[in-house]
Scaffold this motif. Structure first.
Motif, short mmCIF file in Angstrom:
data_model
loop_
_atom_site.label_atom_id
_atom_site.label_comp_id
_atom_site.label_asym_id
_atom_site.label_seq_id
_atom_site.Cartn_x
_atom_site.Cartn_y
_atom_site.Cartn_z
N UNK A 306 0.83 -1.21 0.00
CA UNK A 306 0.00 0.00 0.00
C UNK A 306 0.86 1.26 0.00
N UNK A 307 1.93 1.25 0.78
CA UNK A 307 2.83 2.41 0.82
C UNK A 307 3.43 2.69 -0.55
N UNK A 308 3.92 1.65 -1.21
CA UNK A 308 4.54 1.83 -2.53
C UNK A 308 3.52 2.27 -3.57
N UNK A 309 2.30 1.76 -3.46
CA UNK A 309 1.25 2.19 -4.39
C UNK A 309 0.93 3.67 -4.22
N UNK A 310 1.12 4.20 -3.00
CA UNK A 310 0.87 5.62 -2.74
C UNK A 310 2.06 6.49 -3.11
N UNK A 315 10.91 1.46 2.20
CA UNK A 315 10.07 1.11 3.34
C UNK A 315 10.86 0.26 4.34
N UNK A 316 10.56 0.46 5.61
CA UNK A 316 11.23 -0.24 6.70
C UNK A 316 10.19 -0.86 7.63
N UNK A 317 10.55 -1.95 8.29
CA UNK A 317 9.70 -2.58 9.30
C UNK A 317 10.50 -2.66 10.60
N UNK A 318 9.91 -2.17 11.68
CA UNK A 318 10.55 -2.24 13.00
C UNK A 318 9.56 -2.87 13.98
N UNK A 324 2.11 -3.87 18.99
CA UNK A 324 2.07 -2.83 17.97
C UNK A 324 3.43 -2.69 17.32
N UNK A 325 3.46 -2.70 15.98
CA UNK A 325 4.71 -2.65 15.24
C UNK A 325 4.73 -1.40 14.36
N UNK A 326 5.86 -1.15 13.71
CA UNK A 326 6.05 0.08 12.95
C UNK A 326 6.52 -0.21 11.52
N UNK A 327 5.81 0.37 10.56
CA UNK A 327 6.22 0.31 9.15
C UNK A 327 6.40 1.76 8.68
N UNK A 328 7.55 2.06 8.09
CA UNK A 328 7.87 3.42 7.68
C UNK A 328 8.00 3.48 6.16
N UNK A 329 7.44 4.53 5.57
CA UNK A 329 7.65 4.82 4.16
C UNK A 329 8.19 6.23 4.00
N UNK A 330 9.05 6.45 3.01
CA UNK A 330 9.71 7.74 2.81
C UNK A 330 9.25 8.38 1.50
N UNK A 331 9.10 9.69 1.54
CA UNK A 331 8.81 10.45 0.32
C UNK A 331 10.13 10.94 -0.26
N UNK A 332 10.32 10.74 -1.55
CA UNK A 332 11.57 11.13 -2.18
C UNK A 332 11.85 12.61 -1.97
#
Length: 332
Positions: A306-310, A315-318, A324-332
């Motif tokens: 979903x992050x990549x489609x947006x 993307x990272x997973x922590x 509760x876990x954490x998924x991070x996505x970055x904007x170029x």
């Protein structure tokens, strides 16, 4: 005798009720501080002795509390962080929400099985119309969100890279538990809770309680209809699991537009294992999302998709030590 797993599953509804009542009437708070027999607990708390004894016997049988050789009940150190109402990990607020709201919606599952969710829900109010219907329900829901969010957020914040962020917007951020944890750990950070107007007084209380004037503010909005405030970082805590992939993608696209170049989005949620066989709390809440909202829980790979489609990249997973876990996505 039933197999152990089935026995606990069948009788679990009684244990849940007993835990909720023991928390509501101060039994756990009393036993955290001292061991005591039923009669003393009943006398001190003004409770009916026979009913209390039956609840305590059940809780002891389930291993929730313990009883010493003198017949006095106690909360063990292992259980205390979760049963002590003063603890940030207390389950009391969550169970109040379950017993006051969720349990009343579970019978809809029968209709879902025979007629489908969309057909049954067509005659029902929208999820947040129920959760925010009265001040009491709003308060219980926000208390549950605080208990589910604040303590684990103190684990997740150091993984989120907020030292590179000037401003954070927490979408659907309830009364501000993640924002508080982020601000406590990150000097110079500012944060905004973006929520429905009904939540504003509770965020104001949080600002006052934690002395966050000038650092934590509130923005009213409906994330289905409105754009998000411009920011360096958008956070979604227990939000995307409440909605379909289509809605989740729309929200992430709004987050992308709101983020500055080089900004990031944080998805903080329960994650299924890759084979979707667990963990158990995620499987339970996945069913809860079916009756309380319109979403489901996902694997980390599904969130990354979903992050990549947006438009997000790298993307990272922590993972925390909690649910509760954490998924991070970055904007170029």
């Amino acid at each position: 005798m039933l197999p152990s797993a089935l026995e606990k599953a069948v009788y679990g509804v009684y244990a849940t009720t007993a835990i909720h009542l023991a928390d509501k009437h101060g039994v756990f708070g009393f036993l955290v501080d001292q061991a005591a027999p039923t009669a003393e607990i009943a006398d001190k708390l003004g409770l009916d002795g026979e009913t209390l004894d039956r609840l305590l016997v059940l809780l002891d049988s389930f291993g929730v509390i313990d009883r010493n050789e003198d017949g006095a009940y106690l909360v063990t150190p292992e259980m205390a962080p979760y049963l002590d109402p003063r603890s940030p990990r207390s389950v009391g607020g969550f169970l109040s929400h379950v017993m006051g709201s969720t349990i009343g919606r579970l019978p809809h599952l029968d209709g879902y099985l025979t007629d489908g969710k969309s057909a049954v829900d067509a005659a029902l109010p929208a999820p947040f119309e129920v959760m925010y219907k009265t001040p009491k329900l709003t308060e219980e829901f926000l208390a549950a969100m605080w208990e589910l969010t604040y303590d684990v957020s103190r684990e997740l914040v150091p993984m989120a890279g907020l030292d590179q962020v000037g401003h954070l917007v927490d979408v659907g951020g309830a009364s501000g538990p993640f924002c508080v944890a982020a601000l406590e750990a990150t000097p110079g950070l500012r944060a905004t809770v973006y929520e429905l107007p009904e939540v504003e007084p509770y965020v104001a209380d949080t600002v006052e309680k934690f002395g966050l004037q000038g650092r934590l503010d509130f923005a009213a909005g409906d994330f289905h209809r409105d754009e998000f405030p411009a920011t360096d970082c958008v956070a979604f805590g227990y939000i995307l699991s409440g909605w379909t992939d289509e809605t989740g993608l729309e929200l992430l696209q709004k987050a992308y537009r709101a983020c500055s170049d080089g900004g990031r989005v944080l998805i903080m949620d329960r994650l299924f294992d890759d084979d979707r066989r667990g963990p158990l709390p995620t499987a339970v809440m996945n069913l809860s999302m079916h009756v309380e909202a319109k979403g489901r829980h996902r694997t980390s790979a599904e969130f990354i998709g979903l992050l990549e489609a947006a438009g997000f990249v790298d993307c990272e997973v922590h993972r925390s030590t909690q649910d509760k876990q954490l998924v991070i996505g970055h904007k170029r």
